[in-house]
Design an enzyme around this catalytic site. Structure first.
Site, short mmCIF file in Angstrom:
data_model
loop_
_atom_site.label_atom_id
_atom_site.label_comp_id
_atom_site.label_asym_id
_atom_site.label_seq_id
_atom_site.Cartn_x
_atom_site.Cartn_y
_atom_site.Cartn_z
CE LYS A 157 -3.85 -2.34 0.07
NZ LYS A 157 -3.33 -3.69 -0.23
C1 LIG Z 1 -9.32 -3.49 -1.67
C2 LIG Z 1 -8.75 -4.15 -0.44
N1 LIG Z 1 -9.56 -4.41 0.59
C3 LIG Z 1 -9.09 -4.96 1.72
C4 LIG Z 1 -7.76 -5.31 1.85
C5 LIG Z 1 -7.33 -5.95 3.11
O1 LIG Z 1 -6.27 -5.26 3.72
P1 LIG Z 1 -5.31 -6.02 4.75
O2 LIG Z 1 -4.38 -6.87 3.95
O3 LIG Z 1 -4.60 -4.91 5.47
O4 LIG Z 1 -6.17 -6.83 5.65
C6 LIG Z 1 -6.89 -5.07 0.80
C7 LIG Z 1 -5.47 -5.45 0.90
O5 LIG Z 1 -4.87 -5.85 -0.08
C8 LIG Z 1 -7.39 -4.48 -0.38
O6 LIG Z 1 -6.59 -4.22 -1.42
#
Ligand SMILES: Cc1ncc(COP(=O)(O)O)c(C=O)c1O
Length: 400
Positions: free
Chosen positions: A196
């Protein structure tokens, strides 16, 4: 800036492998992490509170709480919004599968609607058409950092009395109508995964509406426990184990000071891509969402990813072979994401091929090209040349 360079003597044509993403962690951040490790307090503590305070400043004073993933933050958001068994939550099939998985985790039912082929985000007309008596909430996703139209989204949510859990996992620093995502809206979840725009290695946060919601989030992320100043404690709700560590928060604090510079760099690289990619290759480029200053409309992307669609119908090789050939040229290519309603877990719940033609076509043909702050301008030209070298020979019967 770290530059791609020849790897090894006599290998002047072989360049260092260019991944599709790479985090930028500077020496000051590494030193801050070492300080936490030496401090005697390495789990949730002052650094997490400092990160929450700094994020709250960024989001106009709204309460912000961190967790060890955005998945956890979204799940808590649904629980805070009172979503549970018997409820439906409308979302897009074109996202990381966490977006819909959290709906199942709280015992509710995800309802997918197709995406708008222009933005690749939730089609807001389809969203409104799908609202039914059991619809409790909507989870919009700002795919690749391109914001969903917040004006229309919240007009629909208000008309139908829906809660909104913004999956802004990819949208840190994106703007709608000049306002940064997170400064307004209902519950806003942001990811700090290593890919990210800002990372805490793993982690995420939720921007909330009130201190009451923030207190519930604090309980949900740590076993449902509340501690009183006199050392007594109680547990009145079933919580999880999803707290962030101070080591991770120190990484996030180091990143936060650089976020705007990172995002400016990403925007520059994205502009270079638009100029460098040969239109005759037939790739469908992402929407040019550079913000109102550029006259591109109210949505301003943080350029989390740069994702053209391959002209597969005109190519004699498929996406997997394309990715292999790019890799052979030293270029990393990702896929984010195939449409999730076709995954086994969702097929088993009745979702079928052909239900969401736009999401399926985009999910089948999307590729993520290298884009990260430490990439050199020249790397964009290198990727564009590799694209031409791989695609032109296999286009329109040119022969593979
Ligand atoms: C669109 C989206 N939603 C949710 C997530 C979930 O994030 P995390 O990996 O921090 O749980 C991600 C992570 O890649 C994502 O790209």
């Amino acid at each position: 800036m770290r530059r791609a360079r020849p790897c090894g003597a006599g290998a002047s044509t072989r360049m260092e492998f260019l991944p599709f993403t790479r985090p930028s962690i500077d020496e000051a951040t590494i030193a801050a992490v070492a300080d936490v490790l030496r401090s005697g307090w390495i789990t949730t503590g002052p650094k997490c509170r400092e990160l929450e305070a700094r994020l709250s400043d960024r989001y106009g004073g709204r309460p912000v709480r961190v967790a060890n993933s955005a998945t956890a933050a979204m799940e808590f958001a649904l629980r805070i919004a009172g979503v549970g068994p018997g409820d439906e939550v409308i979302t897009t099939p074109l996202s990381w599968v966490a977006t819909a998985n959290v709906v199942l985790t709280v015992g509710a039912t995800p309802v997918f609607v197709d995406v708008d082929p222009r933005t690749r985000n939730l089609d807001l007309d389809a969203l409104e058409a799908a609202v039914g008596p059991r619809t409790r909430a909507v989870i919009p996703v700002d795919l690749a950092g391109l914001p969903v139209d917040r004006d229309r989204l919240y007009a629909i949510a208000r008309r139908h009395g829906l809660r909104v859990v913004e999956d802004a996992a990819q949208a840190m620093g994106s703007r709608w109508a000049g306002r940064e995502i997170g400064t307004g809206g209902d519950l806003v979840s942001i990811s700090f995964h290593p890919n990210k725009n800002l990372t805490t290695i793993e982690g995420g946060c939720l921007v909330l509406n009130s201190e009451d919601e923030a207190r519930l989030f604090e309980k949900l992320r740590l076993q449902g426990v509340t501690r009183a100043p006199d050392g007594t404690m109680d547990c009145d709700v079933l919580g999880y184990k999803a707290n962030l560590t101070d080591v991770a928060a120190a990484v996030g604090l180091g990143q936060l000071g650089q976020l705007d510079a990172f995002n400016a760099r990403r925007a520059r690289l994205a502009r270079l891509y638009f100029d460098a990619i040969d239109p005759s290759l037939g790739l469908a480029l992402p929407p040019r969402a550079f913000g109102p200053a550029a006259g591109d409309g109210p949505g301003e992307s943080n350029w989390h990813m740069f994702q053209p669609l391959l002209p597969l119908a005109r190519m004699s090789i498929g996406r997997a072979e394309f990715i292999e050939r790019m890799k052979a040229q030293g270029i990393g290519v990702g896929v984010h994401y195939p449409a999730m309603h076709r995954f086994t877990l969702y097929r088993a719940r009745g979702w079928r091929d052909g239900q969401f033609p736009h999401a399926e076509r985009i999910g089948d043909s999307t590729v993520t090209l290298p884009l990260f702050p430490a990439m050199a301008d020249d790397d964009v030209g290198r990727v564009a040349r590799a694209l031409a070298g791989v695609i032109a020979p296999v286009l329109d019967g040119a022969g593979a």
